[in-house]
Structure formats: structure tokens, C-alpha cells
Design a protein around this motif. Structure first.
Motif, PDB file in Angstrom:
ATOM      1  N   PRO A   1       0.812  -1.228   0.000  1.00  0.00           N
ATOM      2  CA  PRO A   1       0.000   0.000   0.000  1.00  0.00           C
ATOM      3  C   PRO A   1       0.843   1.276   0.000  1.00  0.00           C
ATOM      4  O   PRO A   1       0.421   2.293  -0.564  1.00  0.00           O
ATOM      5  CB  PRO A   1      -0.826  -0.133   1.282  1.00  0.00           C
ATOM      6  CG  PRO A   1      -0.966  -1.604   1.471  1.00  0.00           C
ATOM      7  CD  PRO A   1       0.377  -2.167   1.064  1.00  0.00           C
ATOM      8  N   ASP A   2       2.014   1.232   0.618  1.00  0.00           N
ATOM      9  CA  ASP A   2       2.875   2.419   0.682  1.00  0.00           C
ATOM     10  C   ASP A   2       3.762   2.577  -0.551  1.00  0.00           C
ATOM     11  O   ASP A   2       4.359   3.633  -0.751  1.00  0.00           O
ATOM     12  CB  ASP A   2       3.773   2.355   1.923  1.00  0.00           C
ATOM     13  CG  ASP A   2       2.971   2.382   3.210  1.00  0.00           C
ATOM     14  OD1 ASP A   2       1.907   3.044   3.241  1.00  0.00           O
ATOM     15  OD2 ASP A   2       3.386   1.733   4.192  1.00  0.00           O
ATOM     16  N   LEU A   3       3.844   1.523  -1.370  1.00  0.00           N
ATOM     17  CA  LEU A   3       4.760   1.551  -2.514  1.00  0.00           C
ATOM     18  C   LEU A   3       4.061   1.660  -3.858  1.00  0.00           C
ATOM     19  O   LEU A   3       4.705   1.971  -4.864  1.00  0.00           O
ATOM     20  CB  LEU A   3       5.613   0.270  -2.524  1.00  0.00           C
ATOM     21  CG  LEU A   3       6.489  -0.019  -1.317  1.00  0.00           C
ATOM     22  CD1 LEU A   3       7.195  -1.362  -1.500  1.00  0.00           C
ATOM     23  CD2 LEU A   3       7.521   1.091  -1.125  1.00  0.00           C
ATOM     24  N   ILE A   4       2.775   1.416  -3.888  1.00  0.00           N
ATOM     25  CA  ILE A   4       2.080   1.246  -5.164  1.00  0.00           C
ATOM     26  C   ILE A   4       2.203   2.473  -6.061  1.00  0.00           C
ATOM     27  O   ILE A   4       2.260   2.357  -7.291  1.00  0.00           O
ATOM     28  CB  ILE A   4       0.604   0.867  -4.920  1.00  0.00           C
ATOM     29  CG1 ILE A   4      -0.031   0.357  -6.207  1.00  0.00           C
ATOM     30  CG2 ILE A   4      -0.177   2.014  -4.331  1.00  0.00           C
ATOM     31  CD1 ILE A   4      -1.385  -0.283  -5.994  1.00  0.00           C
ATOM     32  N   SER A   5       2.283   3.657  -5.472  1.00  0.00           N
ATOM     33  CA  SER A   5       2.380   4.870  -6.286  1.00  0.00           C
ATOM     34  C   SER A   5       3.710   4.948  -7.037  1.00  0.00           C
ATOM     35  O   SER A   5       3.835   5.688  -8.021  1.00  0.00           O
ATOM     36  CB  SER A   5       2.208   6.116  -5.413  1.00  0.00           C
ATOM     37  OG  SER A   5       3.248   6.207  -4.451  1.00  0.00           O
ATOM     38  N   GLY A   6       4.714   4.189  -6.590  1.00  0.00           N
ATOM     39  CA  GLY A   6       6.013   4.199  -7.257  1.00  0.00           C
ATOM     40  C   GLY A   6       6.175   3.100  -8.290  1.00  0.00           C
ATOM     41  O   GLY A   6       7.208   3.035  -8.975  1.00  0.00           O
ATOM     42  N   LEU A   7       5.171   2.231  -8.423  1.00  0.00           N
ATOM     43  CA  LEU A   7       5.247   1.123  -9.368  1.00  0.00           C
ATOM     44  C   LEU A   7       4.656   1.541 -10.703  1.00  0.00           C
ATOM     45  O   LEU A   7       3.549   2.070 -10.771  1.00  0.00           O
ATOM     46  CB  LEU A   7       4.486  -0.096  -8.831  1.00  0.00           C
ATOM     47  CG  LEU A   7       4.947  -0.639  -7.482  1.00  0.00           C
ATOM     48  CD1 LEU A   7       4.076  -1.834  -7.082  1.00  0.00           C
ATOM     49  CD2 LEU A   7       6.410  -1.038  -7.529  1.00  0.00           C
TER      50      LEU A   7
ATOM     51  N   LYS B   1      -7.365  -1.650  -6.761  1.00  0.00           N
ATOM     52  CA  LYS B   1      -7.899  -1.360  -8.092  1.00  0.00           C
ATOM     53  C   LYS B   1      -6.827  -1.423  -9.170  1.00  0.00           C
ATOM     54  O   LYS B   1      -6.748  -0.568 -10.053  1.00  0.00           O
ATOM     55  CB  LYS B   1      -8.588   0.021  -8.114  1.00  0.00           C
ATOM     56  CG  LYS B   1      -9.666   0.207  -7.062  1.00  0.00           C
ATOM     57  CD  LYS B   1     -10.744  -0.862  -7.142  1.00  0.00           C
ATOM     58  CE  LYS B   1     -11.815  -0.673  -6.064  1.00  0.00           C
ATOM     59  NZ  LYS B   1     -12.803  -1.780  -6.044  1.00  0.00           N
ATOM     60  N   VAL B   2      -5.988  -2.445  -9.090  1.00  0.00           N
ATOM     61  CA  VAL B   2      -5.000  -2.696 -10.137  1.00  0.00           C
ATOM     62  C   VAL B   2      -5.280  -4.087 -10.710  1.00  0.00           C
ATOM     63  O   VAL B   2      -5.921  -4.918 -10.061  1.00  0.00           O
ATOM     64  CB  VAL B   2      -3.554  -2.611  -9.606  1.00  0.00           C
ATOM     65  CG1 VAL B   2      -3.297  -1.271  -8.939  1.00  0.00           C
ATOM     66  CG2 VAL B   2      -3.253  -3.742  -8.640  1.00  0.00           C
ATOM     67  N   PRO B   3      -4.820  -4.378 -11.927  1.00  0.00           N
ATOM     68  CA  PRO B   3      -5.028  -5.712 -12.490  1.00  0.00           C
ATOM     69  C   PRO B   3      -4.430  -6.773 -11.577  1.00  0.00           C
ATOM     70  O   PRO B   3      -3.259  -6.674 -11.190  1.00  0.00           O
ATOM     71  CB  PRO B   3      -4.294  -5.654 -13.832  1.00  0.00           C
ATOM     72  CG  PRO B   3      -4.136  -4.213 -14.137  1.00  0.00           C
ATOM     73  CD  PRO B   3      -4.037  -3.514 -12.824  1.00  0.00           C
TER      74      PRO B   3
END
Length: 231
Positions: A119-125, A174-176
Motif C-alpha cells: 500500500p505504501d509503494l504502489i504509487s512508485g510502481l 484497483k489494479v489488475p
């Protein structure tokens, strides 16, 4: 994307088979994540270099990172040592992602408990795609983790909590997401591997055969396979 016969795909309209993509493979310890990671590697997904038998990149393994940090924390008070550990772990993970993004268009990693930090990393992926495998909770609870036996009640509660954390992550993000079943892997090897290939965008028939042969019903680590295809 082809239809899936042994799995579920969440947010299928967002699935892409063009670069860049970042795949994260997770589930429960001893729940089939190493098997799935090996299959993905066979199909050409870069999940790290010089991997151990469980196919886990040390840069994304919390146990390894925390062990290294304890060695450098000295005699700090517990609360301060814990906060220092949290900050250092976050910085390390973000740096690892930035490094991989710079080197690779499509890549990924496997870590069973990735729901702890995703949850804390998803914005960087870049274009994140999740691969989450579930296994019967009793089977998970009966397997020792890191060589340690646990009482049955505690083991079941831990298994249930991990499953709950994973469900929350894959439904909230809400990602594949490719949702897999360990039991289906053993019953329908070909279809199971076809579902993974479809999610990855792999059409290599030789890799598909190699992936089917990689599945071992008796369990245990099969080692790190060589890639057969490229994504």
C-alpha cells in the motif's frame, strides 16, 4: 487477454501486455508463491538476479532487511529502533524500485507477505500488476515458517490474517490482479500455466511446457529455473 479457466482476474480492463509493467507475486508463506515465481521466470519475467531457491529477491524480503538493520541498530531503545527500522526499510524499498525501473521496462518480484508494504509503494510502481495465490488455510497453518513450529490455534489465526490482508489489498488497490489457487495448480497444470501466461502476455509454447513441468505436486522448493522466453 484470453479467458481464464482456473483463476480470477480483478480489473481485467486494466490488464496490459505492453511495457512498462511491474508484477508483484504474493500470497502466504509456503502457499505456492515460489512455484508461481518460478513459472513467471520461465515465461521471461525478470524477478531478480542470483536468486535463492525460494525465488525471493533479498531487496524485497522483510526478514532479510530487518535482520541487517538489527545488526546496525546497536543499543537503541526499542521504540526508536523500531522507528529507525521502518524508515530504513521504506527508503530501501523505494530505492530498489527506482533502480529496477531505471534498468528494466518490465520486471517484478516475489515476496509472500508483500501486502505488508505494497500500500505504501504502489504509487512508485509503473503499471502495477498483482499475482496473488491462495492456498487452503489448514495446509498453510501446518507448515513451519522459518523452521519454527507454531501451536495450531496461533497458526490458523496467522493464516487467516494473511488471507484477509491479501483480499483487502487486491480489492482496495484497483489494479489488475491475477488470483490463483494452489489446489488448481496441482489439479490442472496446463490450464494454470496458461492463465499465468495470458496475464503476463506470454505466447511462447516452449515456455508453457517448461512451466507445466516445473510444478511439483510434492511441494518444496524446485530451485530457480532458467528463463525460456522473454517478455
Amino acid at each position: 487477454m484470453p479467458s481464464m479457466s482456473t483463476s480470477i482476474v480483478l480489473n481485467p480492463e486494466l490488464v496490459k501486455d505492453t511495457s512498462p509493467r511491474t508484477y508483484v507475486i504474493f500470497g502466504s508463506p509456503r502457499g505456492g508463491t515460489s512455484m508461481v515465481a518460478g513459472i513467471c521466470r520461465i515465461m521471461g519475467l525478470n524477478i531478480g538476479e542470483d536468486l535463492p531457491a525460494n525465488c525471493e529477491d533479498p531487496d524485497f524480503n522483510l526478514e532479510i532487511l530487518h535482520r541487517q538493520q538489527v545488526e546496525t541498530s546497536g543499543h537503541l531503545p526499542d521504540a526508536l529502533a523500531k522507528r529507525k527500522q521502518q524508515v530504513e526499510t521504506s527508503v530501501h524499498l523505494w530505492n530498489a524500485i527506482a533502480e529496477r525501473n531505471q534498468k528494466l521496462a518490465t520486471w517484478g518480484w516475489k515476496y509472500p507477505r508483500a501486502s505488508h508494504y505494497l500500500p505504501d509503494l504502489i504509487s512508485g510502481l509503473r503499471n502495477p500488476h498483482f499475482v496473488c495465490i491462495f492456498r487452503d488455510m489448514v495446509s498453510i497453518a501446518k507448515r513451519p515458517i522459518h523452521g519454527k513450529e507454531r501451536n495450531s490455534e496461533g497458526a490458523l489465526k496467522m493464516a487467516h490474517q494473511l488471507v484477509s490482508n491479501n483480499i483487502k489489498l487486491i480489492t482496495d488497490s484497483k489494479v489488475p490482479t491475477l488470483v490463483l489457487s494452489y489446489e488448481h495448480a496441482l489439479m490442472n497444470r496446463k490450464e494454470f500455466c496458461q492463465d499465468i501466461a495470458g496475464f503476463l502476455g506470454s505466447e511462447d509454447s516452449e515456455a508453457l511446457v517448461a512451466a507445466e513441468n516445473y510444478i511439483e505436486p510434492s511441494g518444496g522448493y524446485q530451485g530457480v529455473p532458467e528463463p525460456v522466453a522473454r517478455l
